[in-house]
Design an enzyme around this catalytic site. Structure first.
Site, mmCIF file in Angstrom:
data_model
loop_
_atom_site.group_PDB
_atom_site.id
_atom_site.type_symbol
_atom_site.label_atom_id
_atom_site.label_comp_id
_atom_site.label_asym_id
_atom_site.label_seq_id
_atom_site.Cartn_x
_atom_site.Cartn_y
_atom_site.Cartn_z
ATOM 1 C CG MET A 1 -1.824 -1.192 1.274
ATOM 2 S SD MET A 1 -2.856 -1.199 -0.165
ATOM 3 C CE MET A 1 -3.595 0.352 -0.002
ATOM 4 N NE ARG A 296 10.607 -2.330 5.089
ATOM 5 C CZ ARG A 296 11.801 -1.901 5.453
ATOM 6 N NH1 ARG A 296 12.790 -1.908 4.581
ATOM 7 N NH2 ARG A 296 12.011 -1.469 6.677
ATOM 8 C CG HIS A 297 4.166 -2.176 -1.474
ATOM 9 N ND1 HIS A 297 3.085 -2.983 -1.748
ATOM 10 C CD2 HIS A 297 3.701 -1.196 -0.663
ATOM 11 C CE1 HIS A 297 2.020 -2.511 -1.136
ATOM 12 N NE2 HIS A 297 2.372 -1.432 -0.466
ATOM 13 C CD GLN A 298 9.873 -7.739 -5.256
ATOM 14 O OE1 GLN A 298 10.873 -7.209 -4.789
ATOM 15 N NE2 GLN A 298 9.586 -9.018 -5.098
ATOM 16 C CG ASP A 307 3.601 -6.207 -3.773
ATOM 17 O OD1 ASP A 307 3.543 -4.999 -3.493
ATOM 18 O OD2 ASP A 307 4.667 -6.800 -4.018
#
Length: 663
Positions: A1, A296-298, A307
């Site tokens: 996010m 965490r986001h890629q 994600d």
């Protein structure tokens, strides 16, 4: 996010004897006392004590899960390390300078980045030594080149462990023409994943205790004791609470003023449970996820846990649109009135996203000069508005009068709504055309890469290709996200918004696929096998599309899975997962009734309040406090789990009080 993208996880690589000084700052918070209401039921007291005990144990578990000091007999000069860092001492025995460079194995077709330069050995048998700080999140490849001819001496792939001490020896073989490099572990790294194991065992223990307690409460002996102590009404309330089986009905009593529980056939608990699971994971990763890289986001292509949740939330929103529109049409509401409500609801979501939970508040009062316009709630508002309008265009009020004998009846959940499908297909064609055909200055047509050091640095300022170009042209560079996740590994410099304009088209597709799931549930209501088989077929179909688009690879497919771009393969993959998860929840919660959906059911019933609340109150106690060691995964994980558990408990209390925030 978007919150997690704000956090970032950049690692700085230091050189030589210069030590990095790191200061950890965290907000000062104040805790307020909670006052128990005098009319609290015994069940609420039981839940309150259980939750308070859980939070207390979680806080006490942190020291037990804290990473111990790394053992080892040989230590380098003391250096303060952050999370996901290790010390590498490079020893050069050559008679020439050596340039040390590195690249992450997660960085696709990337340029090597210089780590530092080693001076030549002062004399035979006396190597020169330089210390470096290296990342431990992923495997990296070290490249050592001899100067001044820039001749490659060796390459060393290695996955360093957190807070470990390592030595890299640079030597020549006897003939002095072939290089030799070897890595030696001087001090063992810590195991930074122990806190996750401890947290898992803790919550697994809570679930086990809850199951055992529920079984004990249903024993005749215990029931009789509770009847004598508390009275029949209170005992039934305790035994048949939301902690128990949703299939068990509470016998009517005459001495209560509480309204009867809602008919379970009118609202599927699996949908709220699905929404709650997505929301709880979203809150956890937004709060930091223990600062683990997989929460965490890629950075660009690929998937992490973070994600998954936003597309799932969009998906279940589409399912809810189908259910609510059908219900309101059957109740006599007009399409025009529902359209007005949809527009107003979307406008509210957009305003809340821009002016209440805008990330620019971190920089002070909002200013139009740097106001971020896209965002999570803004994306939800757009997707909701488009899909709700499409559904109002084609929705049928009374499905029970539709014929089931025609040749096309097995496909009625699709064919009856062909105008909406046509609109979505046209939108997807528009996305494909803009993505692959729109001319972008100084960038190749159809570029889907991150720019920066990716693609050998040829397209440094082409981050996101057409998607990034449209956002910068339409909204302006100052009004989109300034610190995208691509900066972490690909060292990009261009602003890029993961909730940008072009990706909004595919979010509509995601919500529309959720709408399709809702149509299946409506058309085959109470025929569980038909519902589950069709949902599974959709999951398999979308999974096959994803396999073709990605060639079952991370970076080499026609359209890679990419959350930043909300690529077509990203939507089909996450929709595949969503259909399968919905089948499992539908079977467990609504068909077999093995599980009530608790505790995820409660935040799923109050999703907007929980999402907005966790964003607005993020820096307040008990959601955040000053940590003794801000570079500890254990302390971050404890804080984030406690904060997430608090919101689950708040959602439960609001559910018991029948307080729901609807937009």
């Amino acid at each position: 996010m978007s919150k997690q993208e704000r956090v970032g996880s950049g690692i700085s690589y230091g050189k030589g004897e210069t030590e990095e000084k790191s200061k950890s700052t965290s907000s000062s918070v104040e805790g307020g006392k909670q006052h128990c209401q005098t009319d609290m039921t015994r069940l609420e007291k039981y839940m309150f004590v259980l939750a308070a005990t859980a939070l207390l144990v979680a806080v006490c578990v942190a020291p037990l899960a804290a990473e111990p000091s790394a053992p080892g007999t040989t230590h380098h000069k003391h250096r303060v390390l952050k999370m996901d860092e290790a010390v590498l001492r490079v020893n050069n025995e050559l008679d020439s300078e050596v340039v040390v460079s590195w690249v992450s194995e997660r960085c696709y077709q990337c340029l090597y980045q210089q780590l530092g330069v080693l001076p030549a050995a002062p004399s035979p048998g006396k190597p020169s030594s330089v210390d470096f700080v290296v990342s431990t999140q992923h495997e990296i490849t070290l490249q050592l080149n001899r100067t001044p001819v820039n001749l490659q001496h060796c390459t060393v792939p290695f996955h360093f462990g957190e807070h470990g001490n390592y030595s890299l020896w640079v030597k020549n073989f006897n003939d002095s023409s072939v290089g030799k490099c070897s890595v030696v572990t001087d001090a063992d790294p810590i195991n930074s994943y122990i806190p996750i194991l401890v947290a898992f065992l803790f919550f697994a223990g809570l679930i086990l205790m809850s199951c055992i307690g529920r079984i004990i409460l249903r024993l005749d002996v215990v029931r009789n004791i509770l009847f004598r102590i508390t009275g029949s009404m209170e005992t039934e309330r305790l035994i048949n609470s939301e902690l128990g089986s949703p299939g068990r009905t509470v016998p009517p009593v005459t001495d209560t003023i509480l309204p009867p529980p809602p008919n379970p056939s009118k609202r599927l608990r699996s949908l709220d449970t699905f929404r709650g699971i997505s929301l709880v994971i979203m809150v956890f990763v937004n709060y930091g996820g223990g600062r683990y890289w997989f929460f965490r986001h890629q950075s660009w292509n690929g998937l992490t846990v973070a994600d998954l949740v936003f597309p799932w939330f969009v998906f279940i929103m589409g399912t809810s649109i189908a259910m609510s529109t059908n219900s309101l049409l059957c109740a006599g509401s007009t399409r025009c009135s529902l359209l007005r409500k949809s527009v107003w609801r979307s406008l509210q979501l957009f305003i809340i996203g821009v002016f209440i939970i805008n990330p620019n508040y971190c920089q002070g009062p909002l200013s139009w000069d740097n106001l971020r316009i896209p965002g999570v709630l803004q994306r939800l508002a757009w997707s909701y508005l488009v899909v709700a309008c499409l559904d109002l265009l084609v929705a049928k009020g009374h499905l029970d009068i539709l014929t089931t004998s025609a040749w096309w009846s097995p496909f009625r959940d699709i064919l009856l709504y062909w105008p909406a499908w046509l609109c979505v297909i046209l939108l997807e064609i528009l996305w494909l055309f803009l993505t692959f055909q729109l001319p972008v200055p100084d960038c190749p047509a159809g570029y889907l890469g991150p720019g920066g050091i990716g693609d050998m640095g040829l397209y440094m300022n082409c981050t996101g290709g057409a998607a990034g170009f449209i956002d910068r042209w339409l909204l302006g560079e100052n009004h989109i996200y300034q610190t995208p996740s691509s900066r972490v590994i690909y060292a990009t410099r261009m602003p890029f918004d993961p909730e940008g304009v072009l990706g909004s088209i595919n979010s509509v597709l995601m919500a529309f696929l959720g709408l399709q799931a809702g149509k299946i549930i409506l058309h085959y209501r109470d025929v569980h096998t038909s519902i589950m088989s069709r949902l599974l077929l959709w999951g398999l179909f979308l999974g096959a599309i994803s396999a073709v688009l990605t060639k079952c690879s991370t970076d080499q497919g026609f359209i890679p899975i990419n959350k930043n771009l909300w690529s077509l393969s990203y939507v089909t993959t996450l929709a595949c997962f969503a259909f399968v998860l919905l089948v499992l929840l539908y079977f467990i919660v609504d068909v077999q009734r093995w599980w009530s959906g608790a505790p995820f059911y409660y935040p799923g019933m109050n999703s907007i309040l929980v999402y907005v609340g966790h964003e607005v109150l993020e820096e307040y106690f008990p959601f955040r406090w000053r940590m003794a060691d801000s570079q500890s995964h254990a302390e971050h994980l404890t804080q984030n789990l406690v904060a997430t558990s608090c919101w689950v408990f708040i959602a439960y209390v609001l559910y018991r009080k029948r307080i729901f925030w609807k937009i």
